[in-house]
Design a protein around this motif. Structure first.
Motif, PDB file in Angstrom:
ATOM      1  N   TRP A 434      39.121  44.268  52.007  1.00 53.70           N
ATOM      2  CA  TRP A 434      39.661  44.441  50.657  1.00 53.70           C
ATOM      3  C   TRP A 434      40.326  45.812  50.500  1.00 53.70           C
ATOM      4  O   TRP A 434      41.409  45.926  49.911  1.00 53.70           O
ATOM      5  CB  TRP A 434      38.549  44.269  49.620  1.00 53.70           C
ATOM      6  N   LEU A 438      44.216  46.164  49.586  1.00 51.19           N
ATOM      7  CA  LEU A 438      44.645  46.821  48.361  1.00 51.19           C
ATOM      8  C   LEU A 438      45.217  48.208  48.610  1.00 51.19           C
ATOM      9  O   LEU A 438      45.751  48.836  47.670  1.00 51.19           O
ATOM     10  CB  LEU A 438      43.464  46.915  47.388  1.00 51.19           C
ATOM     11  N   VAL A 518      39.903  49.768  42.701  1.00 56.30           N
ATOM     12  CA  VAL A 518      40.069  48.317  42.786  1.00 56.30           C
ATOM     13  C   VAL A 518      40.484  47.753  41.439  1.00 56.30           C
ATOM     14  O   VAL A 518      41.419  46.929  41.332  1.00 56.30           O
ATOM     15  CB  VAL A 518      38.775  47.657  43.297  1.00 56.30           C
ATOM     16  N   THR A 521      44.056  48.838  40.639  1.00 58.70           N
ATOM     17  CA  THR A 521      45.020  48.054  41.419  1.00 58.70           C
ATOM     18  C   THR A 521      45.136  46.641  40.867  1.00 58.70           C
ATOM     19  O   THR A 521      46.248  46.062  40.805  1.00 58.70           O
ATOM     20  CB  THR A 521      44.579  48.015  42.893  1.00 58.70           C
ATOM     21  N   LEU A 522      44.004  46.063  40.472  1.00 57.93           N
ATOM     22  CA  LEU A 522      44.033  44.727  39.880  1.00 57.93           C
ATOM     23  C   LEU A 522      44.865  44.716  38.597  1.00 57.93           C
ATOM     24  O   LEU A 522      45.669  43.800  38.366  1.00 57.93           O
ATOM     25  CB  LEU A 522      42.599  44.279  39.586  1.00 57.93           C
ATOM     26  N   TRP A 526      47.823  42.282  39.364  1.00 55.46           N
ATOM     27  CA  TRP A 526      47.444  40.936  38.940  1.00 55.46           C
ATOM     28  C   TRP A 526      47.374  40.792  37.413  1.00 55.46           C
ATOM     29  O   TRP A 526      47.156  39.694  36.925  1.00 55.46           O
ATOM     30  CB  TRP A 526      46.097  40.555  39.558  1.00 55.46           C
ATOM     31  N   PHE A 592      38.290  35.634  45.450  1.00 56.87           N
ATOM     32  CA  PHE A 592      39.069  36.874  45.476  1.00 56.87           C
ATOM     33  C   PHE A 592      39.436  37.314  46.886  1.00 56.87           C
ATOM     34  O   PHE A 592      40.311  38.170  47.042  1.00 56.87           O
ATOM     35  CB  PHE A 592      38.333  37.978  44.711  1.00 56.87           C
ATOM     36  N   PHE A 596      43.328  38.535  46.673  1.00 61.14           N
ATOM     37  CA  PHE A 596      43.799  39.826  47.176  1.00 61.14           C
ATOM     38  C   PHE A 596      44.693  39.669  48.405  1.00 61.14           C
ATOM     39  O   PHE A 596      45.384  40.605  48.781  1.00 61.14           O
ATOM     40  CB  PHE A 596      42.614  40.725  47.505  1.00 61.14           C
ATOM     41  N   SER A 597      44.655  38.509  49.036  1.00 58.94           N
ATOM     42  CA  SER A 597      45.467  38.298  50.234  1.00 58.94           C
ATOM     43  C   SER A 597      46.811  37.655  49.922  1.00 58.94           C
ATOM     44  O   SER A 597      47.603  37.413  50.846  1.00 58.94           O
ATOM     45  CB  SER A 597      44.701  37.408  51.232  1.00 58.94           C
ATOM     46  N   PHE A 666      53.250  43.054  45.229  1.00 55.57           N
ATOM     47  CA  PHE A 666      52.112  43.981  45.212  1.00 55.57           C
ATOM     48  C   PHE A 666      52.578  45.427  45.352  1.00 55.57           C
ATOM     49  O   PHE A 666      53.441  45.738  46.176  1.00 55.57           O
ATOM     50  CB  PHE A 666      51.148  43.625  46.341  1.00 55.57           C
TER      51      PHE A 666
END
Length: 970
Positions: A434, A438, A518, A521-522, A526, A592, A596-597, A666
């Motif tokens: 992860w 990220l 995290v 970044t989310l 996203w 997830f 995340f991928s 991303f």
């Protein structure tokens, strides 16, 4: 550098202007304690200890003054005067206001910093205590001296166990391992044992170090996770032991200037999960060097040859270092300032090449934009987005490989292949993957700056809205949300932010930096366009989801429309909680792994897939409450099927309604500093901020007014209570007065009755007194009468004696005359006798012998008679004394012996008339025995004189009787 002198003050500020420590030394403040009351004038600090929060420290000097320094509140307070030097301190007990202090008299005391009172006094050591180690729970403590170590229960302050050792061995240190129930005991012979705290069972013993680098251990330090033990002594070598493997795994050689190590302590780090990498080493030269035990590099140092350090303590969170200098002062260092140069981000490797001005773009050209770290891109129109997507399809495979290469040597394409094959990443490597996917920058300094701003006001009462049982989890969530709010203002007003961040906080609660990055970044990737309609839900995002659902399942969407179920009910609850309410932990992690991928649109497609896979139960729902319950609780749904459906939707959705055409690719967080997040209607947020500030001020005004009203009401209530108390007191006084009056009346009645009884008693006593006086008067008159009668009797007796004396004188005169006559007669007879002697000599001799014989016989008889008379007289006198007056007359009338009669006849003894008179006097006067004895004692000389006269008369008569025959014969 600021300097503060405590002087004689008991409280005050630590610094008077905002500290700005210099990078070269990092000193926040220098604290000294000088006073004119003692000699020397500067009181040396001896020991220092931090509390469990790391924001307060305790310091004691050699006179026993103990101060508390609140580094957050900028206050110091004198909490105790022990009047003797302290040898050790501990301030991390489970009752936060209590602390332990070891004193020079070998005792350990517990005080309270708030009440400043003695809580307990623990005795048992016979030498100075130099170490106090407190268990992680704060309920047990180990005190160590050179000859023994003792385990104490801090709830009861009773000693549980005592470690006794041979005097020749000696103890170096006994302490608890952090966050465990293991006790480590280190002895002077280099033996190290580990014991179980509850049972004191020996868990293991470390082997002896190699002879090539054998040193006598003096000082020890353990990492926060309790895995590595550092030991040092009189050498420049450091031994690092792995306590799990129970073996020596590294020997670090310090610079040649270091000849002996005096103190060791690991520097805590909030982001290393307790596996501390930086070790502070205080050497004999007074300099404390901080080295990385993995790279063996010297990072920074504090102290100098001129201002050496005597001892040092590091706060639990690693922000401060408190050092006692060799001159007795106390230095507080800022770790952030000391590590600023170390944590400084490297210069950017990517530079921006801008296009030439006024260049026309041909449709056939390949367009690329090189950005510096992709911090923030300008807003793109729909046309530009589509054009960019087309250009990406025309890129060569080499460029795609560059984009798929991750920072830790991983390849995104390969990870996606692995994910599609197994459905999820390995649990052991999930967090690592992860972080790589990220591309987290791990900006320690930037995050520390956000954390240092403290808890945001919007989340001060978070526990009321989201009651979480775990205090640690609540605290981490509070800090993470506060950091997000300090990063961007909108997050302080985002109501669903705790729901969004909670699953990540729970997953990364031991590493807050990773957790923050995290979530950030989310949000950047996203949660694109989520805040454009703030404070309303993201209508644009929900419209994308509804369009995709309408394309793939018109029946389900029609069912939602027929029952007035909008996307805010079937899509938004899943997004704002990122599926944490409807999935288990394992299902959520698996989901997830795929989110995340893939492209950020994967999350929106997951919402559509979840609804499609749940269409059967959803089509059976008719009530709105049933729909709400369905999207807020876990359902019997296969997450693998949902993920498979997501991939199908990603591939089969048309481009014009596909979310990836509307969402950016991303973008990772930038290194060094976090990017500015302002993708929200600023005027609304500002307006809400202003409104919230206005409401806050109104609320403060209201609170002040309410406080004023409450104070006034409290004063009124207090006044009413005081009035009621006064009235009650007056009523009590009135009742008490009435009671006293009644008691007084009763007492007066009792007094009247007592006076009456007393008067009656007085009358009786008066009568008795009169009777007694009358009786006494009568007795006195009787006594006077008796005395007069006795006086008369005495006079009679005196007259009687005088008469008797006259009679005796007459008798004596008569006897003298008789004697004279008799003497003359004898002389005549002798004269005649002498004349006859010559005529008859022979007859005279015979006569003479017979005369001598007769005379001897007469003398013998006379003496016997005189003795008999004397004995009879004494016997008679004794009988008279013993017999009482009643028998006196009877005794006198009895016949006396012949000798007694002769005595009476001769006048030597008293006659019957005299005895009768004496007896009458005794009986009439009732003389006591003593009086009678005294009377007879006075009479005895007269009687004895009479006896002697009687003897003489008897002797004379005897001689005369003896001589008479011879005279007659002659």
């Amino acid at each position: 550098m600021q300097s503060t002198d405590l002087g004689n003050k008991e409280s005050g500020k630590i610094w008077h202007r905002k500290p700005s420590p210099a990078t070269r030394d990092g000193i926040i403040v220098n604290i000294i304690h000088s006073t004119s009351d003692y000699l020397p004038k500067v009181l040396r600090f001896l020991n220092v200890a931090f509390d469990s929060s790391g924001d307060c420290l305790l310091a004691g000097d050699h006179q026993g003054n103990i101060y508390v320094f609140d580094l957050c509140g900028n206050r110091f307070n004198l909490v105790q005067r022990t009047a003797q030097a302290c040898t050790a301190l501990a301030f991390n007990l489970h009752r936060k206001s209590e602390f332990l202090v070891a004193l020079a008299d070998y005792s350990v005391k517990c005080f309270d910093t708030v009440t400043k009172e003695l809580v307990s006094w623990m005795r048992g050591h016979e030498s100075s205590v130099f170490s106090i180690s407190v268990h992680a729970s704060g309920r047990y403590a180990i005190t160590t001296s050179s000859d023994t170590a003792q385990l104490w229960d801090l709830d009861t302050f009773q000693r549980k166990r005592k470690l006794n050792i041979l005097q020749s061995v000696g103890i170096q240190k006994v302490f608890f391992l952090p966050l465990s129930n293991t006790i480590l005991s280190c002895f002077k012979d280099n033996s190290i044992f580990a014991w179980e705290c509850d049972t004191l069972f020996c868990k293991y013993q470390l082997p002896a170090p190699p002879e090539s680098s054998s040193i006598l251990y003096k000082v020890f330090a353990v990492t926060r996770d309790g895995r590595i033990l550092a030991a040092g002594g009189k050498s420049n070598h450091l031994h690092l032991w792995c306590l799990e493997a129970k073996q020596l795994f590294r020997i670090i050689q310090m610079p040649t200037k270091v000849r002996a190590i005096r103190h060791l302590e690991f520097l805590p780090d909030n982001f290393d999960a307790g596996s501390n990498q930086v070790l502070g080493v205080l050497s004999q030269d007074g300099i404390m060097r901080f080295v990385n035990i993995q790279t063996c590099k010297l990072l920074f140092e504090i102290g100098s040859l001129d201002e050496g350090i005597s001892s040092s303590v590091i706060s639990p969170h690693g922000r401060y270092i408190a050092s006692i200098m060799e001159n007795g002062s106390l230095n507080i260092y800022s770790v952030q300032t000391l590590t600023k140069e170390i944590n400084k981000p490297p210069p950017p490797l990517v530079k921006v090449i801008e296009d030439l001005p006024k260049r026309k773009v041909n449709s056939g050209d390949l367009k690329m934009k090189v950005t510096s770290g992709r911090v923030q891109r300008p807003a793109k129109s729909r046309e530009n987005k589509i054009q960019t997507r087309i250009l990406k399809q025309d890129l060569t495979g080499h460029f795609e490989n560059k984009e798929n290469e991750l920072s830790d040597g991983l390849n995104k394409k390969r990870l996606q292949v692995l994910l599609k094959g197994y459905g999820e990443y390995p649990t052991k490597y999930r967090m690592f993957i992860w972080r790589s996917l990220l591309q987290l920058p791990e900006n320690h300094t930037a995050f520390s700056n956000l954390i240092d701003k403290g808890i945001h006001g919007a989340f001060l009462n978070l526990q009321k809205t989201y009651p979480i049982k775990s205090r640690k989890l609540l605290r981490v969530l509070q800090r993470t949300l506060s950091a997000l709010a300090h990063w961007s203002t909108i997050f302080s007003d985002t109501p669903y932010l705790p729901l969004l961040a909670f699953p990540f906080v729970k997953l990364f609660q031991n590493n807050q930096l990773i957790c923050f990055e995290v979530v950030a970044t989310l949000i950047i990737n996203w949660c694109q366009h989520w805040f454009e309609y703030f404070p309303n839900p993201p209508i644009n995002i929900l419209s994308m989801i509804e369009n995709v659902l309408a394309f793939h399942d018109k029946e389900l969407l029609r069912h939602f429309i027929d029952h007035d179920i909008t996307s805010q009910l079937y899509a938004w609850p899943l997004l704002e909680t990122v599926f944490s309410e409807v999935l288990t932990r394992e299902e959520w992690l698996k989901l997830f792994d795929n989110v995340f991928s893939n492209h950020p649109s994967f999350l929106l497609m997951t919402v559509v897939a979840y609804n499609i896979c749940s269409r059967a139960p959803l089509l059976n729902c008719d009530l709105k409450d049933d729909f709400e319950y369905f999207f807020h609780h876990r359902n019997n749904l296969d997450i693998s099927a949902v993920i498979k459906e997501v991939y199908r939707l990603m591939d089969t959705t048309p481009t014009d309604i596909h979310p990836d055409s509307m969402l950016d690719a991303f973008v990772a967080l930038t290194k060094g500093q976090y990017p500015v997040f302002n993708q929200y209607p600023k005027f609304i947020v500002d307006y809400q901020t202003q409104e919230r500030e206005r409401i806050r001020k109104d609320e403060l005004d209201y609170l002040r007014e309410r406080q004023t009203v409450e104070d006034m009401q409290a004063e009124v209530d207090q006044q009413r209570v005081e009035d009621e108390a006064w009235y009650q007191k007056q009523e009590q006084l009135r009742k008490a007065e009435e009671t006293r009056r009644e008691m007084l009346l009763q007492e007066e009645e009792k007094m009247i009755q007592q006076r009456e009884r007393l008067a009656a008693v007085k009358r009786e006593l008066k009568v008795k007194e009169m009777h007694l006086q009358e009786a006494a008067r009568r007795r006195l008159l009787q006594l006077q009468q008796n005395q007069r009668e006795m006086e008369l009797r005495r006079l009679d007796d005196e007259i009687e004696r005088k008469n008797l004396t006259r009679n005796q004188d007459a008798v004596a005169k008569e006897m003298r005359e008789d004697a004279d006559a008799y003497r003359r007669k004898v002389d005549l007879e002798e004269h005649t006798f002498h004349r006859l002697i010559g005529t008859d000599q022979t007859q005279n001799q015979i006569t003479q012998k017979w005369k001598e014989a007769e005379e001897k016989d007469f003398h013998l008889k006379s003496e016997k008679k005189a003795s008999a008379l004397s004995d009879a007289s004494r016997k008679w006198f004794l009988e008279k004394e013993i017999n009482d007056a009643l028998h006196a007359q009877h005794t006198c009338n009895k016949v006396v012996p012949r000798c007694q009669n002769e005595c009476v006849a001769s006048g030597c003894l008293p006659r019957n008339s005299e005895l009768d008179h004496i007896s009458a006097v005794e009986s009439s006067t009732q003389i006591s025995l003593n009086q009678r004895k005294a009377y007879w004692d006075s009479m005895e000389p007269d009687l004895m004189e009479r006896v002697r006269n009687l003897r003489q008369r008897l002797a004379t008569q005897a001689r005369n009787r003896c001589q008479m025959p011879h005279l007659l014969a002659a």
